[in-house]
Write a protein that holds these residues in place. Structure first.
Motif, PDB file in Angstrom:
ATOM      1  N   GLY A  13      -6.559   4.626  -0.966  1.00 49.84           N
ATOM      2  CA  GLY A  13      -6.352   4.832  -1.711  1.00 49.84           C
ATOM      3  C   GLY A  13      -4.585   4.535  -2.095  1.00 49.84           C
ATOM      4  O   GLY A  13      -3.829   3.582  -1.950  1.00 49.84           O
ATOM      5  N   ALA A  14      -4.159   5.604  -0.672  1.00 42.85           N
ATOM      6  CA  ALA A  14      -2.784   5.124  -0.200  1.00 42.85           C
ATOM      7  C   ALA A  14      -2.521   4.085   0.389  1.00 42.85           C
ATOM      8  O   ALA A  14      -1.349   3.513  -0.017  1.00 42.85           O
ATOM      9  CB  ALA A  14      -2.641   6.506   0.439  1.00 42.85           C
ATOM     10  N   VAL A  15      -3.595   3.567   1.193  1.00 43.40           N
ATOM     11  CA  VAL A  15      -3.836   2.673   1.543  1.00 43.40           C
ATOM     12  C   VAL A  15      -3.314   1.150   1.087  1.00 43.40           C
ATOM     13  O   VAL A  15      -2.413  -0.015   0.920  1.00 43.40           O
ATOM     14  CB  VAL A  15      -4.236   1.984   2.494  1.00 43.40           C
ATOM     15  N   THR A  16      -4.165   1.275  -0.055  1.00 44.64           N
ATOM     16  CA  THR A  16      -4.366   0.004  -1.553  1.00 44.64           C
ATOM     17  C   THR A  16      -3.050   0.099  -1.810  1.00 44.64           C
ATOM     18  O   THR A  16      -2.977  -0.699  -1.974  1.00 44.64           O
ATOM     19  CB  THR A  16      -5.333   0.116  -2.476  1.00 44.64           C
ATOM     20  N   GLY A  17      -2.594   1.475  -2.306  1.00 41.23           N
ATOM     21  CA  GLY A  17      -1.477   1.398  -3.381  1.00 41.23           C
ATOM     22  C   GLY A  17      -0.258   0.966  -2.513  1.00 41.23           C
ATOM     23  O   GLY A  17       0.764   0.246  -2.991  1.00 41.23           O
ATOM     24  N   SER A  18      -0.204   1.388  -0.818  1.00 41.33           N
ATOM     25  CA  SER A  18       0.893   0.795  -0.354  1.00 41.33           C
ATOM     26  C   SER A  18       0.696  -0.393  -0.133  1.00 41.33           C
ATOM     27  O   SER A  18       1.838  -1.217  -0.262  1.00 41.33           O
ATOM     28  CB  SER A  18       1.025   1.210   1.406  1.00 41.33           C
ATOM     29  N   PHE A  19       0.044  -1.042  -0.205  1.00 40.39           N
ATOM     30  CA  PHE A  19      -0.290  -3.121   0.436  1.00 40.39           C
ATOM     31  C   PHE A  19       0.592  -3.232  -0.892  1.00 40.39           C
ATOM     32  O   PHE A  19       1.066  -4.619  -0.926  1.00 40.39           O
ATOM     33  CB  PHE A  19      -1.313  -2.628   1.115  1.00 40.39           C
TER      34      PHE A  19
END
Length: 401
Positions: free
Chosen positions: A26-32
């Motif tokens: 989820g952190a990857v998605t939020g960062s993007f």
């Protein structure tokens, strides 16, 4: 597949490990998501071109997702997840490096392919842990995904507010998340293929029982994908807010999703899947109306927050209902996963194309209409209501067929 983990303590530890994996994903998605406006400006693309580029994650995922089962079969579930998750965290770097539309499309293709494969691998291990615990944990795991998205989007909000270069921001985020994911994968359940086990099929049509369940999931995930990738752009372009405030809207959306998913298992146990989803659909509809008719950034931000609250538990309940429907639960779950995941990946591009032809407001009218389907067809999730059985002496099983 045979498992190495057997004791209750090891299964509980595996639960926390797979929860950490969900958070990293989820952190990857939020960062993007919070840096989409920066990526759009850096690549020099219009809203319509951005929508086209955001279709490439869907293409990459649809082509790569069927490979995840074969990779797990060949290397074992733990090693497969470790490798696929690392590819996904490192793929975060690629979109911010793209200087034009062509390279952005290629970067997002790889981004989507790695996202899809790692998503399949971690959900499969989540289901395995849930089976061994013999109680629902999937909403909580998806809640941890949202917690990760909140952390990633909060960091992105700060980076956007400071005006930092997304290339540096995403490189640092990818490095940290790769290390965290690698460590977490050391403790997940390790499934190994038996000697006489056949590799999983690369493609299978979902059973009929999964189609209506998948349709509800489609509506919820379409709203999620649209809100996650376009909320910041919506505030910036429609309501003329600053980059920092626009990114904060995405953070608020992911925060309400995280809270609802973490609390979701208890709510569903008390009210049942059908009533929970009907109420969720009404909340999401109210959020959509606030977004469409917003004349002030605060109203739109409240709308996106309600949207996140309303759609949060729908997908975990779709998986639960699929697992209790038809004669082949595993195939039904795979079918629902394909429908919902594809929805999330095509939603951003569909919103962009419709915005190019009309406006972003009209695009979110479509999102609002789809939330009506969540409440209207909630009855098909009746199979997802758990039968409450009190078994105080129940132990963690070694294996559930």
């Amino acid at each position: 597949m045979s498992a190495v983990v057997h004791t209750p303590r090891e299964v509980r530890r595996a639960r926390y490990a797979v929860a950490a994996v969900f958070a990293v994903h989820g952190a990857v998605t939020g960062s993007f998501a919070t840096r989409v406006p920066w990526i759009q400006d850096h690549a020099g693309v219009s809203a319509g071109q951005l929508g086209l580029a955001l279709a490439f994650p869907a293409l990459g995922a649809s082509l790569a997702m069927p490979l995840a089962g074969g990779i797990s079969h060949r290397f074992g579930a733990r090693n497969a997840l470790r490798g696929l998750l690392a590819l996904w965290t490192l793929a975060l770097i690629l979109p911010s490096l793209a200087p034009n539309l062509l390279t952005l499309c290629l970067a997002l293709f790889v981004y989507g392919a790695t996202a899809g494969m790692s998503d399949v691998a971690m959900n499969a291990l989540g289901v395995e842990v849930e089976n061994r615990l013999d109680r629902s944990i999937m909403s909580g795991l998806h809640g941890m995904w949202s917690v990760g998205a909140v952390v990633g989007s909060a960091a992105g909000t700060l980076a956007a507010h400071l005006g930092s270069d997304a290339r540096l921001h995403h490189a640092l985020a990818a490095a940290v998340l790769t290390v965290v994911g690698f460590v977490a994968c050391a403790w997940v359940v390790d499934l190994q293929p038996t000697e006489d086990e056949e590799p999983p099929p690369r493609f299978a049509l979902p059973p009929r029982s999964a189609l209506l369940i998948g349709a509800i999931g489609f509506c919820a995930v379409f709203a999620e994908g649209a809100s996650l990738d376009w909320s910041a752009v919506y505030l910036r372009d429609q309501l003329e807010t600053s980059a920092g405030l626009a990114a904060a809207c995405t953070t608020g959306f992911t925060l309400t999703m995280a809270v609802a998913r973490i609390a979701g298992d208890r709510v569903v146990d008390h009210y049942g899947a059908v009533r929970t989803v009907r109420a969720s659909g009404v909340v999401a509809l109210l959020g959509g109306l606030l977004i469409v008719f917003a004349g002030h950034p605060a109203v739109a931000m409240a709308g996106f927050a309600l949207m996140g609250l309303g759609i949060a538990v729908v997908v975990p309940l779709c998986f639960a209902a699929a697992g209790r429907s038809g004669s082949n639960p595993s195939l039904a779950i795979a079918g629902v996963a394909t429908i919902t995941y594809t929805s999330g990946l095509i939603a951003p591009s569909a919103i962009g194309m419709l915005a190019q032809a009309t406006s972003l407001v009209v695009s979110f009218v479509l999102v609002t209409l789809l939330t009506c389907g969540i409440a209207g067809f909630a009855g098909v999730l009746r199979a997802g209501d758990r039968v409450k059985v009190t078994r105080p002496d129940a132990a963690v099983p070694e294996r559930r067929p």
